[in-house]
Scaffold this active site. Sequence first.
Site, PDB file in Angstrom:
ATOM      1  N   SER A 461      60.376  17.565  73.862  1.00  2.00           N
ATOM      2  CA  SER A 461      60.186  16.187  74.306  1.00  2.00           C
ATOM      3  C   SER A 461      60.210  15.263  73.081  1.00  2.00           C
ATOM      4  O   SER A 461      61.198  15.252  72.360  1.00  2.00           O
ATOM      5  CB  SER A 461      58.895  16.068  75.111  1.00  2.00           C
ATOM      6  OG  SER A 461      58.845  14.843  75.806  1.00  2.00           O
ATOM      7  N   ASP A 548      65.617  17.629  84.523  1.00  2.00           N
ATOM      8  CA  ASP A 548      64.581  16.876  83.821  1.00  2.00           C
ATOM      9  C   ASP A 548      64.626  15.405  84.243  1.00  2.00           C
ATOM     10  O   ASP A 548      65.621  14.716  84.017  1.00  2.00           O
ATOM     11  CB  ASP A 548      64.823  16.992  82.314  1.00  2.00           C
ATOM     12  CG  ASP A 548      63.659  16.484  81.483  1.00  2.00           C
ATOM     13  OD1 ASP A 548      62.863  15.685  82.007  1.00  2.00           O
ATOM     14  OD2 ASP A 548      63.562  16.876  80.310  1.00  2.00           O
ATOM     15  N   HIS A 580      61.519  19.328  82.704  1.00  4.55           N
ATOM     16  CA  HIS A 580      61.075  18.908  81.376  1.00  4.55           C
ATOM     17  C   HIS A 580      60.299  20.051  80.713  1.00  4.55           C
ATOM     18  O   HIS A 580      59.078  20.001  80.546  1.00  4.55           O
ATOM     19  CB  HIS A 580      60.218  17.655  81.488  1.00  4.55           C
ATOM     20  CG  HIS A 580      60.039  16.923  80.190  1.00  4.55           C
ATOM     21  ND1 HIS A 580      61.088  16.417  79.469  1.00  4.55           N
ATOM     22  CD2 HIS A 580      58.920  16.618  79.483  1.00  4.55           C
ATOM     23  CE1 HIS A 580      60.636  15.830  78.372  1.00  4.55           C
ATOM     24  NE2 HIS A 580      59.319  15.946  78.361  1.00  4.55           N
TER      25      HIS A 580
END
Length: 626
Positions: A461, A548, A580
């Site tokens: 991320s 995602d 994600h």
Amino acid sequence: MVDLIPRAHLFGNPTRYGHQISPDGRRLGWVAPHEGVLNIWSAPIDDLDAAVPVTTDRRRGIDAYAFAYDGRHLLYVQDADGDENHHLYAVDLTTGERRDLTPIPGIAAAIVGLSRIVRDRVLVAINDRDPRFHDLHSIDLATGERSLVIENPGFAGFLIDERYAVRFAFRNLPDGSSQLIAPDGANWKPWLTFPPEDARVSGAENLDAAGTALFCRDSRGRNTAALTRIDLATGETRVLAAHEEADIGAVLQDAETHEPVAYSVTHARKSWHVLDPRLTDDFAFLETQGLGDWYPASRTEDDALWIVVARADTRVGEAAIYDRQAKTLRSLGSARPELEGAPLAPMSPAIIRSRDGLDLVSYLSRPLDAQAPGPLVLLVHGGPWARDSFGFDGLHQWLANRGYAALSVNFRSSTGFGKAFLNAGDREWGQRMDDDLSDAVAWAVAQGVADPARVAIMGGSYGGYATLMALTRNPGSYACGIDLVGPANLETLVRTIPPYWEAMRAQLHRAIGDPDTEEGMALIRERSPVYFADRIKAPLLIVQGANDPRVKQAESDQMVAAMERGGIPVTYLLFPDEGHGLVRPANRLAFFARAEEFLARHLGGRCEPIREDESAGTSMQVVREG
């Protein structure tokens, strides 16, 4: 030579974890594999051998759940292949019947409240009317009948009491401040405002059971967030707890009054502090049990029994039932018993000083047979509004066992260290936030931990973004990098956030830049690694989940395309059934097998041969092999 710890022992399915006790103290719940997939299990507290799976998912797994107060239902949420459009389900623990309480296509639902007073209903946020904003609904647990409590005209959320009455709403303003507003007839009136510099560390938490007092985390007029109590009738505000180095962390409430009874603070390590003397003996007892940075995960309604979880660097998530009257702990076992006796590496906290004088709370794990200096992997957490902390860390153990030092750094913008530290990251993505990472590497080199020619950077991320940015900004500093679901273009990141993130858009613009202004767009282009891909010299592994909703596949696709245009090698792994991050065990093991081989090739560490079962059942697609 230290024995290799099998990857499956670190990244495969845990044996059991996530223990909760029902409010009436009669049942336990936990997460454990069922036919190889994580599901929710439950059993009577006095007969754990009678446990049965109350969910039977066969694909992605389920691990988020809660017991209702009615003594009959267990609630859980589930999305589809990582799309984060969660539905809320109820299981009748008497009959085993499972029902979708939110059977509406394309919505994202979340539990807002479970009440001791309205025991037969659950309060749920659903964005079916407007995908940007969640309305509040009350749902009957037995029948599924749904009734609207309040429509959301554009608020970030609501604060309710135990009768599911809306007492306040949260509103984010264009300048980045957050406002608590109160109903005023058919309208709303401002009641409490947290300025932009306070908004990300401050906010209203809960009401007392009587509805006469409001508890907040509040950094106004100070650096760290204190725990405060506001009398709703008089407006009198009292500071209940504060710490000079760190924000107030977890807060335990009295089950009946909802008044705070204890709180934690985490700087380098977690410490608990008692507000109510009735709990003094409990905390004193638990502190003597060798639990590390423990925490209470669940409590009965009468507060007689707690589930506590031990969290130490070499102790893997061991849960126990704590009987407050008897002062006894009944072990519920370790999340990963296969690691008992394994050569686990200790973790050491360290305070690293940044070049401009900030203290970066960091954590270092070294191989048990370390001969300094050696290879180092810098691990960058996501968020960036999150933090690393002390305790068992599978990544640290994996890396240390393979011969690498692992270093996790709470760079500026990390949470928990006060507003000045958090706000120091605004408009510093890829600049001073990256400087902090470089300073941590320089510290490791100066300490004789790291060989400067054998340093890797890895993260997911925001950590993936930091990896990409570090390789473009400091191309000679890293031997290789691994980016997991990291954004490459901050403009497309901001423009494609999920619709239900709309209320926090102003805070994103404050941190990154506003793409609708000339100044903001210039900043965004300057801080987007996709525009500087031609500077990368180190081997790069990019990993992406196709579903995602936060960092869409287009982010990784853009970065790979930019590198291809420049003729720069890159390996790109795509997982069609992930979002994600990687959740399915087969996918996790396939990724870590590839990552381990990648690090061994470029840093020279050890590598466990890929086993047959690690290449079976994964959806991993090798889009590009660099």
